[in-house]
Design an enzyme around this catalytic site. Sequence first.
Site: not given
Length: 200
Positions: A70-71, A159-161
């Site tokens: 989980d990140t 994602g938020y990259d």
Amino acid sequence: MNRSIVFATNNAHKLEEIRQIMPNNLEVLSLKDIGCDVDIPETGTTLEENALIKAQYVLEHYGLACFADDTGLEVAALNNEPGVYSARYAGGVGHDSEANMAKLLAKLADNTHREARFRTVIALVAPKENTLGITQPLLFEGVVTGNIATQKQGNEGFGYDPLFVPDGYDKTFAELGANIKNQISHRARAVGKLVDYLKR
């Protein structure tokens, strides 16, 4: 002899990232590969709890050695939001990266304190009889620090990259590309610890 282990995900991006980092003699199976099409509920309030919930689910229902991650993206100025809710930050169902990024940028607005960190926790579990030497659930953590950009930059990653600029770089993860990200990312660091353990 090739050994196999389940990675409790059906996220193609994550799976590809992990398979590139793992030792060659260890086959990494996805949930789809073992016939699991359940969206395992992540009901924990911490990354550690969610990773364990997912890994234990596979162990209990399929009897296979499994790791799950989980990140969370933790932004200091927002009291470490979105954290454990990173994938669902903007609400609704599914993982709407565009909506999540828009919400994050709106909440930060013109705040100049944009320090953040990505944190990944991996939980590893296995049946009593296993060839991996695992006797109890194990946790591995990886962290990368950086800053949130004022606007999206770059097209790679997920994602938020496009918003996250890791320390020591002047480009976002989405601009740096997979090769560099896989060497320095939070997930790479957590997986590195997992791989070190498995190699032992």
